[in-house]
Structure formats: C-alpha cells, structure tokens
Design an enzyme around this catalytic site. Structure first.
Site, PDB file in Angstrom:
ATOM      1  N   GLU A 305      12.724  -3.873  -6.791  1.00  0.00           N
ATOM      2  CA  GLU A 305      12.958  -4.933  -5.802  1.00  0.00           C
ATOM      3  C   GLU A 305      14.428  -4.988  -5.390  1.00  0.00           C
ATOM      4  OE1 GLU A 305      10.659  -6.357  -4.310  1.00  0.00           O
ATOM      5  OE2 GLU A 305       8.900  -6.432  -5.600  1.00  0.00           O
ATOM      6  N   ARG A 309      15.552  -4.070  -1.526  1.00  0.00           N
ATOM      7  CA  ARG A 309      16.055  -5.205  -0.736  1.00  0.00           C
ATOM      8  C   ARG A 309      17.581  -5.213  -0.686  1.00  0.00           C
ATOM      9  NH1 ARG A 309      11.631  -9.994  -1.656  1.00  0.00           N
ATOM     10  NH2 ARG A 309      10.035  -8.697  -2.596  1.00  0.00           N
ATOM     11  N   ASP A 438       1.078   1.690  -3.585  1.00  0.00           N
ATOM     12  CA  ASP A 438       1.271   1.810  -2.129  1.00  0.00           C
ATOM     13  C   ASP A 438       2.461   2.654  -1.675  1.00  0.00           C
ATOM     14  OD1 ASP A 438       2.929  -0.158  -3.199  1.00  0.00           O
ATOM     15  OD2 ASP A 438       2.453  -1.701  -1.721  1.00  0.00           O
ATOM     16  N   GLU A 574       3.177  -5.880   6.565  1.00  0.00           N
ATOM     17  CA  GLU A 574       2.607  -4.532   6.724  1.00  0.00           C
ATOM     18  C   GLU A 574       1.858  -4.295   8.040  1.00  0.00           C
ATOM     19  OE1 GLU A 574       2.405  -6.333   3.914  1.00  0.00           O
ATOM     20  OE2 GLU A 574       3.793  -5.179   2.668  1.00  0.00           O
ATOM     21  N   THR A 663      11.068   0.917   2.456  1.00  0.00           N
ATOM     22  CA  THR A 663       9.841   0.125   2.375  1.00  0.00           C
ATOM     23  C   THR A 663      10.102  -1.371   2.569  1.00  0.00           C
ATOM     24  OG1 THR A 663       7.799  -0.174   1.110  1.00  0.00           O
ATOM     25  CG2 THR A 663       9.852  -0.173  -0.141  1.00  0.00           C
TER      26      THR A 663
HETATM   27  C1  DMJ Z   1       8.143  -5.817   0.428  1.00  0.00           C
HETATM   28  O1  DMJ Z   1       9.030  -6.120  -0.563  1.00  0.00           O
HETATM   29  C2  DMJ Z   1       7.998  -4.343   0.623  1.00  0.00           C
HETATM   30  O2  DMJ Z   1       7.425  -4.082   1.840  1.00  0.00           O
HETATM   31  C3  DMJ Z   1       7.187  -3.713  -0.459  1.00  0.00           C
HETATM   32  O3  DMJ Z   1       6.978  -2.355  -0.218  1.00  0.00           O
HETATM   33  C4  DMJ Z   1       5.856  -4.384  -0.556  1.00  0.00           C
HETATM   34  N1  DMJ Z   1       5.978  -5.782  -0.699  1.00  0.00           N
HETATM   35  C5  DMJ Z   1       6.847  -6.508   0.185  1.00  0.00           C
HETATM   36  C6  DMJ Z   1       6.223  -6.926   1.485  1.00  0.00           C
HETATM   37  O4  DMJ Z   1       4.920  -7.237   1.454  1.00  0.00           O
END
Ligand code: DMJ
Length: 674
Positions: A305, A309, A438, A574, A663
């Site tokens: 995370e 981020r 994912d 998403e 992501t």
């Molecule tokens: C985000 O932190 C990122 O997109 C991660 O890959 C999946 N979860 C959240 C958004 O849903």
C-alpha cells in the site's frame, strides 16, 4: 621589417627553411634614415630581388593565405552584421516557421535539480543522469520551471540548430510510427513477438523522449471535466477542513482516520491535482510535503500500500512537476521500505517499520499476498532508474523471477499466498482475478510496457495467464449473457466476481494497444459491458464490492445478485479506470456516457454536503445507502483522476505511449533504450 645582412631568423642550411637577413644599419639600429616614398619603393624592390626564388614563393604564399583568411572573416562578419540589422525581420520569419516546424514553444523543463544537497544522506547513491525533463501542459505554473519565451528561444543559431535536431528526431519517430498499423490511438506492432529476448535491462535507462506536450493548443476542458474538478474540490474541501495531513477523511464525523499516519490522501492526490490543473491546492499540498511529511516515524506500514500510494504518488508527481522535492521524498521512503526484502526467500514481508528499519509478516502467518509482492515493481524499478541505485530494482526483479519459475500455477493463474520463508505458494487451488491476485496480472503487462517490451518472461506469464482466464474463469450470465470472470476453488467454479476484477478490461485493452492479440480487445469490450452492468443493474447505479452472476435464467432475476455482506461501495476506481482505457483506444462515446452516469450516482449517494465523499454500506437502498463515514485515498488518487481523463478528448493528456499507470493510477514514464 626585413633588411640587411644580420641573420635574424633561421640559419639552417636546409633549403626549405627561409633565411632572412637584416642590413647592418637596421640590425644595429643606427645609421641614416631616409623615408621618402621613392626610396622606400626602390629599397623594397631591391630587397625583393635579393630574395631567393623559394623565399619569394613562400612570401607570396603567405600573402595569398592571408588574403583568403581576410575574405572568409569578412563574409562571416557581414552575416553577423546582416543578422543584427535584419533582427526584427528575422524574428518574424522564425515565428512564422514555428507552426510549420511544429517546434513552437516546447515546454521544456530544465533537468529536475539533482538531489545533490542530500548526497550525505545516501552516500551509497550515485545519482544517474537526471531524466530528460518532462514536458508539462498542466499544473501550477509557478511550480513549473518555465521554458523561455518562444521569441528568445529561437533567436540564436544554437537554438535553431537544436530545433532542427528535434525536428529530425520527430521525423524519425514519425517514420517509425508509419510502419505501425493503428486504429484510433491504438498501436499494433506486427512483429512484436519475434523480438529476441533480452535481459539487458540496463539499456532501458532513459525516460521516453517525450514530444513537447504543449505544442498544440490545449484542448479546452469540457463540462464533464469541469464536473470532475468540482467533485475533486468538494472532496478536497472536506479533507482540508477536517483531515489535513492525516490519512483519510471521515466526512460525516468531520474528522479523520490514520492508517500509516503519513498524509495518505494528500500524497495520493498530488498528481491528480496537477492533471486537473488545480494550482492553489497543489501548492498548498506541496508545502505540506516539504515541511511536514516525515518518514522517520516508528510506524508499521504495509509494503504494497505504501509503495503504490506513497512511492508511486511521489514519483509520478516528480515526473509531472519536475520538482526534485518529490524525488527526495521518494528516495527516502524507498530506502525505508527496503528491510521488507530481508527474508529467507527474498519474498518480502507485508509490513515494515519505516522508523526502526525492521520488517515482519502479519502476526498470524508468515505468508505474503501474491498480488502485494508482485505489484511493487513499477515503482521500485523507476526509483532505481532515477537514482542509479540498482538495489531497488534487484530486490523486486528477484521476486518476479522467482514467481516466474514457481510451481503451483494453473495455466498461468497464481494462488493468492506465498510463504516468505519457503518462497512457495500456499493455499493452493484457489484462483481469482480479484482480491489478493488482481494486480499480479496487471503488473506483468505493465512492467513489460515500462521496460520497453523487452522482458519476455513477463509477457509470457501475462499471455499464459490470460489464456488461463479464458480457459478456467470465463462464463456467461443469464439473462443478458454477460461475460464475466469468476473464481476457481479446488476445481469448482464460482460465479463470484469482485469489483476489483474490473481493472481487467482496461489492462486487456492496453495490451492490445501494445500489439498483443486482437482478441484481448474483444474480451475487453465484453468485460467492460459487464462491469458497467454491475452498476446499472443496481438500485443506486453504484456497484457493490462483490457480485454473483446468475448462471441460469430465473424469472424476475437479473444477471447480478448481491449478498448482504457484499453490498458496500468504497468509491473504487476499477470500472472507471477501464472505461478510460476503452474510450482512449476506441473513441466510442458510450464509455464516456457510462462514466458520466457513475459520477452522477457518486454525487447522488456518496457526497457529503459539508465536504468530502463517503463509502456506503448499501448500494441497494437509494433512500438510505448507509454512509460508512470514510473517504478512501484512492477516490482522489484514482477514481476522480480516471474520470477526468475519461472525459478528455486529448490523447496527450497522459499519453499512453509515454506513460504507464501504476495500480494506484500514478503515471510513470515508459523507458526507451538509451
Ligand atoms: C487501490 O489501492 C489500487 O487500485 C489497488 O490495486 C486495488 N485497491 C485499490 C482501489 O480499489
């Protein structure tokens, strides 16, 4: 003056040397002095005749040589003079040529300042060449290091030469592009798969030579984009008023929640503000990063995370703004996350204490999540490229290499857990494209793109996995026959699909755009329709966290069923993310319209009047969606950013041939060979 007999120059007997003699009077500096013109003429002539033939030829040659030099310097002075006298005329012409040459006012940022000042902090870092300065079209202008004005830029010959070089470069690029088959925005390189494998990653060290992004008139912001800006401002107001500098806003209780205590929302939102052109907000946030963001804290953070981020957000903001502050901070957090990789298997632990430099798995297991350990690569690889310190890249590459050869996959599909001691997959037999797996698939493709499409193992794993999805996880629902991605548990198919899986249509489309099988695009088209239906078939027009699809037609039943435990919505990105890719690559306006519906429903059911948006507990109850009192950082980092990009018709607004999104929707540059 040459005269007389005294040997002054060279007394060498060799014939090709000149022997010049001076007369006794002159040599002695004494004697009568007759300066009449006739005398001088006679005397010169006499002296000329006294010279040997060789001496005369040498003298004549010297005269001739001097004459030629004289003519050359006269010509160049003349040109300079002409250019001075015709200056204004010349300027006008240059101005007129600019549009034709497409060189107008390239927004060249000077090379981001290197972090020299901090070398002491990281003695082991030898900074590499700074990246080619990014070109910027949006963002707070006073934070951009501005290009000189057009008229001064093109005045000097040096600049003109540079401009011509750029033109030649651009021409080369254009020629390359011509050899590529394309449909609106999509690029298919026909012989991609024939490219020889290469492990020489060090070749891929330079940032993309991006075309100046402000060559063209900026595409005006349209009404839907303005609505996104308004939504962002509303969300930001709540964060600023009640949660400033904290991780997440709790908009109903007008307070905040802490996860890592690192201003998560603020960092996640930095590049969104840049892209949306929110100058004031960006500047204020930048000040907070400069003065208040401290990583030297005794706090446990989740490696994944904080990488996607914080590290991702800082790196992309650095690229967009050219402001070295963000690179400094990225290096700091990057270094502090490294202890996570000190495990017996080199598969990183999930948690790191960034103040103490210690790492550990969760209390109840020594497993890490597969998606987590394989979705930190884009960020660490980029950090290595920027700092020249290979340790970041080595650590994450090792994970990918390890997973590449690991047994326990099912036609390219991976289990959800991996053990940090043994390095083996655990909890075998369960396969999903949703939570815990994912972004493994997403990062296979995106790393391959980031690295210039040369790391074939990544591509192989990606292609195999998509085949695995087709073989094991695709089904069609009833009554609408929506294609969806279910899950496989020990041989049993489950018609369950997380909203998280809706990243997949976008990723498939991105792959097709980069030359992969055209049927990936077809699949993307069918899957995005499904993701849209996950919103459209629900009472609030917002998707729940998880849906179950009906495999058999039943009277009065829709395709989508929702279990009570799954009916929350966390403002996730998403579907909007995939809509953005689909619109970019196809130009089909229906994707924009779907995104617009979703934005309106967020406004209808999740907007808190005093500022901010909130997650909700019940997407099936429009009269009481049960607000959860939390605005996740990805709502600003991803959801609203992808909305804004979706509604834009400017393909250069984060050009997908130059940037790859991590992501968490933070764009990082695609590398080109050095
Ligand atoms: C985000 O932190 C990122 O997109 C991660 O890959 C999946 N979860 C959240 C958004 O849903």
């Amino acid at each position: 003056m040459y005269s007389g007999a005294a040997a002054a120059a060279v007394g060498s007997p060799r014939r090709d040397f000149i022997s010049v003699t001076l007369g006794p009077e002159e040599a002695a500096g004494v004697g009568g002095y007759n300066n009449s013109k006739a005398w001088r003429r006679r005397s010169c002539w006499r002296k000329w005749k006294q010279l040997s033939r060789l001496q005369r030829s040498v003298v004549l040659f010297l005269f001739a040589f001097l004459a030629v030099c004289g003519v050359i310097s006269y010509t160049s002075m003349g040109e300079t003079w002409k250019s001075i006298t015709n200056k204004s005329l010349d300027d006008q012409r240059t101005e007129q040529e600019i549009p034709r040459l497409k060189l107008a006012n390239p927004a060249v940022l000077p090379a981001p300042q290197k972090a020299d000042a901090n070398h002491g902090d990281y003695p082991e870092l030898s900074l590499q060449k700074p990246p080619k300065p990014p070109h910027v079209r949006r963002g707070p202008s006073n934070l951009q290091i501005k290009a000189p004005r057009r008229d001064t830029r093109l005045k000097t010959r040096h600049d003109t030469m540079r401009a011509v070089e750029e033109l030649v470069e651009a021409d080369k690029v254009e020629k390359t592009e011509k050899s590529i088959i394309s449909w609106r925005g999509a690029v298919i390189e026909p012989d991609q798969s024939t490219e020889p494998p290469s492990s020489k990653i060090t070749e891929l060290e330079k940032p993309s030579p991006v075309e100046p992004e402000d060559q063209k008139e900026p595409v005006p912001i349209n009404e839907r984009q303005l609505a996104v800006i308004e939504a962002f401002r509303h969300a930001w107001k709540g964060y600023k008023d009640f949660a400033w500098g904290h991780d997440e806003l709790k908009p109903l209780s007008k307070s905040y929640s802490e996860w890592f205590g690192l201003g998560l929302t603020l960092i996640d939102a930095l590049d969104t503000m840049w892209i949306l052109g929110l100058k004031e907000e960006f500047e204020e946030a930048r000040k907070w990063v400069a003065n208040d963001l401290v990583f030297d804290k005794n706090v446990d953070v989740n490696l994944f995370e904080s990488t996607i981020r914080i590290l991702g957000g800082l790196l992309s903001t650095y690229h967009l703004s050219g402001d070295s502050l963000f690179l400094e901070k990225a290096k700091d957090i990057g270094n502090r996350l490294m202890p996570a990789f000190k495990t017996p298997s080199k598969i990183p632990y999930s948690d790191v204490n960034i103040g103490r430099g210690t790492a550990h798995p969760p209390r109840w297991t020594s497993d890490s999540t597969v998606a987590e350990v394989t979705s930190i690569q884009l960020e660490f690889r980029e950090l290595s490229r920027l700092t020249g310190d290979e340790k970041f890249r080595k650590a994450v590459d090792e994970v990918m290499k390890h997973v590449h050869i690991l047994s326990g996959k099912n036609d390219g599909l991976v289990p959800m857990f991996i053990n940090t001691n043994s390095g083996q997959f655990t909890h075998l037999g369960v396969y999903t494209l949703g939570a815990r797996a994912d972004s493994y698939y997403e990062y296979l493709l995106k790393q391959w793109i980031q690295g210039g499409k040369k790391e074939n193992e990544l591509l192989e794993d990606y292609m195999r996995a998509i085949e695995g999805v087709k073989k094991h996880l695709l089904q069609r629902s009833e009554p609408k026959k929506l294609t969806f991605v279910g899950e496989l548990a020990h041989g049993h198919f489950s018609a369950k699909m997380d909203h998280l899986v809706c990243f997949l249509p976008g990723t498939l489309a991105l792959g097709a755009h980069n030359g992969l099988a055209a049927d990936h695009m077809k699949l993307a088209e069918t899957l995005i329709e499904t993701c849209y239906q996950m919103y459209a078939q629900v009472e609030t027009g917002l998707s729940p966290e998880i849906v179950h699809f009906n495999l058999h037609a039943q009277k009065g039943h829709k395709d989508v069923e929702i279990k009570p435990a799954d009916r929350h919505n966390l403002l996730r990105p998403e579907t909007v993310e995939s809509l953005f890719y689909m619109y970019r690559f196809t130009g089909d306006k229906k994707y924009q319209d779907w995104g617009w519906e979703i934005l309106q429903n967020f406004n209808r059911y999740t907007r808190v009047p005093t500022g901010g948006y909130t997650s909700i507990n019940n997407v099936q109850n429009p009269s009481n969606p049960e607000p959860r009192d939390k605005m996740e950082s990805f709502f600003l980092g991803e959801t609203l950013k992808y909305m804004f990009l979706l509604f834009s018709d400017d393909i250069d607004l984060i050009n997908l041939d130059k940037y790859v999104f991590n992501t968490e929707a933070h764009p990082l540059p695609i590398w080109v060979p050095g």
